[in-house]
Design an enzyme around this catalytic site. Structure first.
Site, mmCIF file in Angstrom:
data_model
loop_
_atom_site.group_PDB
_atom_site.id
_atom_site.type_symbol
_atom_site.label_atom_id
_atom_site.label_comp_id
_atom_site.label_asym_id
_atom_site.label_seq_id
_atom_site.Cartn_x
_atom_site.Cartn_y
_atom_site.Cartn_z
ATOM 1 N N ARG A 1 -36.487 42.871 24.701
ATOM 2 C CA ARG A 1 -37.407 41.808 25.090
ATOM 3 C C ARG A 1 -36.736 40.431 25.100
ATOM 4 O O ARG A 1 -36.787 39.717 26.101
ATOM 5 C CB ARG A 1 -38.531 41.846 24.060
ATOM 6 C CG ARG A 1 -39.674 40.972 24.202
ATOM 7 C CD ARG A 1 -40.572 41.312 23.022
ATOM 8 N NE ARG A 1 -40.327 42.704 22.632
ATOM 9 C CZ ARG A 1 -41.122 43.719 22.949
ATOM 10 N NH1 ARG A 1 -42.226 43.504 23.586
ATOM 11 N NH2 ARG A 1 -40.820 44.939 22.581
ATOM 12 N N THR A 2 -36.106 40.072 24.002
ATOM 13 C CA THR A 2 -35.533 38.729 23.891
ATOM 14 C C THR A 2 -34.410 38.535 24.906
ATOM 15 O O THR A 2 -34.304 37.493 25.551
ATOM 16 C CB THR A 2 -35.013 38.498 22.453
ATOM 17 O OG1 THR A 2 -36.079 38.741 21.550
ATOM 18 C CG2 THR A 2 -34.510 37.092 22.266
ATOM 19 N N LYS B 1 -13.518 46.955 17.916
ATOM 20 C CA LYS B 1 -12.081 47.096 17.663
ATOM 21 C C LYS B 1 -11.640 46.191 16.528
ATOM 22 O O LYS B 1 -10.465 46.068 16.253
ATOM 23 C CB LYS B 1 -11.306 46.771 18.937
ATOM 24 C CG LYS B 1 -11.631 47.717 20.078
ATOM 25 C CD LYS B 1 -10.986 47.243 21.373
ATOM 26 C CE LYS B 1 -11.555 48.003 22.558
ATOM 27 N NZ LYS B 1 -11.323 47.299 23.830
ATOM 28 N N ARG C 1 -27.584 36.581 19.504
ATOM 29 C CA ARG C 1 -28.278 37.325 18.445
ATOM 30 C C ARG C 1 -27.205 37.969 17.582
ATOM 31 O O ARG C 1 -26.229 38.521 18.100
ATOM 32 C CB ARG C 1 -29.188 38.399 19.027
ATOM 33 C CG ARG C 1 -29.695 39.350 17.949
ATOM 34 C CD ARG C 1 -30.827 40.184 18.402
ATOM 35 N NE ARG C 1 -32.029 39.367 18.575
ATOM 36 C CZ ARG C 1 -33.238 39.877 18.786
ATOM 37 N NH1 ARG C 1 -33.397 41.185 18.846
ATOM 38 N NH2 ARG C 1 -34.277 39.101 18.933
ATOM 39 N N HIS D 1 -35.564 33.057 13.963
ATOM 40 C CA HIS D 1 -35.667 33.448 15.365
ATOM 41 C C HIS D 1 -36.508 32.351 16.021
ATOM 42 O O HIS D 1 -37.691 32.532 16.293
ATOM 43 C CB HIS D 1 -36.348 34.815 15.463
ATOM 44 C CG HIS D 1 -36.305 35.432 16.825
ATOM 45 N ND1 HIS D 1 -35.772 34.792 17.929
ATOM 46 C CD2 HIS D 1 -36.742 36.636 17.280
ATOM 47 C CE1 HIS D 1 -35.886 35.588 18.990
ATOM 48 N NE2 HIS D 1 -36.466 36.708 18.621
#
Lengths: 310, 416
Positions: free
Chosen positions: A62-63, A90, A112, A140
């Protein structure tokens, strides 16, 4: 007489670093963009020649889509990156990963990340504008902004209004950002959930605490229901989802016991039948899909206003 | 090499004097002495005391020499005014038998500081089975501990406390209950709540202090609580001392200087254990230090490579170096809580008293073991001047009031 209005910051790392004026400016701008989004031509040239990197070190649907749409509606150039397909696996550090991407002349970073404060760390080492799209259990901010924007749309000015946040407060960045945002806007906030999922010192933030869902529903004007974040729980904080839904879930029976109509919200994704039943999520109380729609407009506003600080 | 150290104030005295050191021995003390063939050094009234000792230094030798080896730790210690330190057993391999203790003793013979190894209490510091502590004691270990790891198993702790009585030894434990602490990143309180970071409840420390005090009283043994950080912890120790329990306690420099609020910007150089707790805790630590509940100050020197610190806060490792800044940082923030002389006295005698080590005397005929510090010197701590191999300190570019000017330990000297 036009005054140039600007955010007080060049990054949006969290709501606690924004002023009430910043939030109102974002809302006013979002209102304009919401009108744009309802036109036949939804695109404006505001961020032409601005390159934005969406860095998702944690899963998101969604975000990520909401940000990408917001960026494209503003005509920005967009690159996407997700940890599963990256060099992070890695062993590359966050700083190296981001510096490599910035070497390709990126102006803004939407990120995020699972670590609280990752955006702070980055902001001390790089030059681009940074928008926090969720940092672990910290903040958030754009979710809180779109939540408060949607609440205002539903019930008007939030001064003195009562907002209850239900569920897993301990692991929720949405809860924390919501608390900061609602308090900036003058609302009263209460959190409600199992005691093991409520931080011991949350009352020091000036919020009320309750373990009774019905009491809290009676108290509030808006119920913001959070998902149980099982993926963030390293140990068992609740005995079972069954018991949780029975004693802490929101269902139609509870709403029917109220003598008023309240607004029901959820930041998604919904676990139907756990924290919220379908007959609540899909009821006339719910503004869940309006939240999603407003998300694009609010994110457009944040991107647009941050670009203006460059 | 001979030195004539001029215009020093011996700790506790009011007038200045000169000290002549020949071949590591104090040959003469007096305001009018002079000497040929001696290098003269002017100190303008700075304070000289017995050489200081630190009881909590992490050296990466053996195994983690890229962080710190014995030689670099000794240089950092000397720059910070220490002529002796005790090193923790958390090396690779762990200091857990006679041979590792002798490795430390033998490899520190030529250093400017005297190094006293602390032997591991349990195999690999895993907290399960007790090590050969008597053998290590005879090889030179001054105490037994799992170092940065807290001993979780109450049964092991009790047996260890009982067994070290064989050699009148002391068990050292850093109090932190792992089950309560969980993945705590910082002190649980207002700051951890606003940052959404996992908090460590003070309870995690207090419960283990309480447990260890019970066990020590039962075993009639000796315990050193390493790095108390909570007000309640200080109070528990105060009560136990009043009841005659043979308990000693230390406090880390950073816990005296910072509280949780300094972590609100996610500064990973202040990500340390013991956790930086509340303002009230911080003041209780000073009070405990002043009334003798806390016996000594530790630098809690914990070197880490840059890659372990220049990271997202939750991924950064715990620890900060502290040998070089212990005195200057503390002295800059005394703010009337303690006199300069009292601080120097603590550094010079606190640790040695706990471990029953002789306190060096400033007297003619004695081996020179002294630290010289100027409480009024104002200076800036620069990264390029750090002698430790690791640079993980919150004090880079800090302005300090109070500076160590030098140390003499026998024939070896270091002057800043």
């Amino acid at each position: 007489m036009a005054t140039v209005q600007q955010l007080s910051t060049k990054h949006v790392l969290g709501i606690k670093y924004l002023t009430a004026e910043d939030i109102h400016l974002i809302f006013d701008t979002a209102q304009t963009f919401k009108e744009v989004l309802n036109r036949p031509v939804k695109k404006v040239p505001s961020l032409r020649d601005v390159t934005i990197a969406n860095l998702f070190f944690e899963n998101s649907t969604r975000t990520r889509i909401s940000f990408e749409l917001a960026e494209k509606r503003l005509s920005a150039d967009v690159v996407n990156f997700s940890a599963s397909s990256s060099s992070v696996k890695k062993g590359e550090t966050l700083l190296d990963t981001v510096n490599n991407i910035l070497s390709m002349k990126v102006d803004m970073v939407v990120m995020r990340h699972p670590a609280p404060g990752a955006h702070h760390f980055l902001s001390q080492h790089i030059d681009a504008n940074i928008i926090n799209a969720g940092d672990g259990t910290h903040e958030h901010p754009t979710q809180a902004l779109l939540d408060a924007f949607s609440m205002q749309e539903a019930i008007g000015d939030l001064t003195g209004k009562k907002v209850a946040i239900f569920g897993d407060i301990l692991h929720s960045r949405v809860a924390l950002s919501n608390i900061f945002c609602l308090q900036r806007l003058g609302a009263k906030v209460r959190v409600c959930g199992p005691p093991t999922l409520i931080p011991k010192y949350i009352n020091q933030l000036g919020v009320e605490v309750s373990y009774s869902v019905l009491d809290t529903l009676r108290w509030c004007d808006v119920a913001n229901i959070l998902r149980i974040q099982l993926e963030r729980q390293d140990i068992k904080y609740i005995p079972s989802l069954r018991e949780y839904s029975k004693y802490f879930g929101i269902n139609k029976d509870l709403l029917d016991q109220l003598d008023k109509r309240i607004v029901v919200m959820h930041p998604g994704p919904i676990n139907r039948g756990v924290e919220i039943t379908s007959d609540v999520a899909d009821s006339e109380h719910s503004i869940i899909l309006q939240q999603v729609e407003n998300g694009v407009a609010v994110r457009m506003a944040v991107l647009y206003l941050l670009a203006a600080t460059r | 090499m001979n030195f004539l150290l001029k215009n020093l104030t011996i700790l506790g005295e009011s007038s200045t004097t000169n000290i002549l050191i020949q071949d590591g021995i104090i040959q003469a003390i007096g305001p009018d002495i002079s000497a040929e063939n001696a290098e003269e050094k002017e100190f303008n009234g700075a304070i000289v005391s017995s050489g200081w000792m630190d009881a909590d230094v992490q050296v990466g030798d053996p195994g983690l020499e890229h962080r710190e080896d014995l030689s670099s730790a000794a240089k950092a210690a000397a720059a910070g005014g220490f002529t002796a330190f005790a090193c923790q057993p958390n090396t690779q391999p762990v200091l857990q038998s006679k041979s590792e203790i002798l490795y430390i003793k033998n490899n520190s013979q030529a250093l400017i500081v005297d190094v006293y190894p602390i032997g591991a209490l349990s195999h690999n510091c895993e907290g399960k089975e007790i090590t050969e502590v008597v053998d290590m004691h005879h090889a030179g270990a001054i105490g037994f501990s799992d170092g940065k790891r807290s001993i979780q198993h109450s049964g092991l702790m009790l047996r260890a406390l009982q067994y070290v009585k064989t050699v009148d030894g002391i068990v050292i434990n850093r109090p932190l209950d792992a089950a309560i602490n969980g993945e705590g990143q910082i002190h649980e309180g207002y700051v951890s709540t606003t940052l959404g970071i996992k908090g460590s409840p003070s309870l995690a420390e207090e419960m283990m202090i309480q447990r260890d005090l019970y066990l020590t009283a039962y075993a009639e043994s000796k315990l050193l609580i390493a790095g108390v950080s909570t007000a309640k912890g200080v109070e528990l120790i105060r009560q136990a001392k009043a009841e005659g329990v043979q308990v000693k306690a230390s406090v880390a420099v950073l816990n005296l200087l910072f509280d949780e609020s300094s972590l609100s910007t996610f500064n990973s150089n202040l990500k340390v254990k013991p956790y930086l707790r509340s303002k009230e805790d911080q003041e209780a630590l000073w009070a405990g230090l002043k009334d003798g509940t806390i016996d000594m100050i530790i630098s809690n020197h914990f070197p880490l490579e840059e890659e372990a610190k220049k990271l997202e806060f939750s991924y950064a490792k715990f620890g900060a170096i502290g040998l070089e800044t212990a005195f200057a940082a503390l002295h800059s923030q005394l703010n009337g809580r303690m006199s300069s002389e009292a601080l120097i006295q603590k550094l010079a005698t606190g640790v040695r008293q706990v471990f029953g080590l002789p306190i060096p005397k400033i007297a003619v005929g004695e081996k020179a073991n002294i630290t010289i510090a100027d409480p009024s010197d104002i200076w800036t701590f620069k990264r390029q001047n750090i002698l430790s191999k690791s640079k993980n300190t919150p004090f880079i570019n800090a302005l300090f009031k109070g500076r160590v000017l030098g140390v003499v330990n026998g024939i070896r000297t270091h002057f800043n």
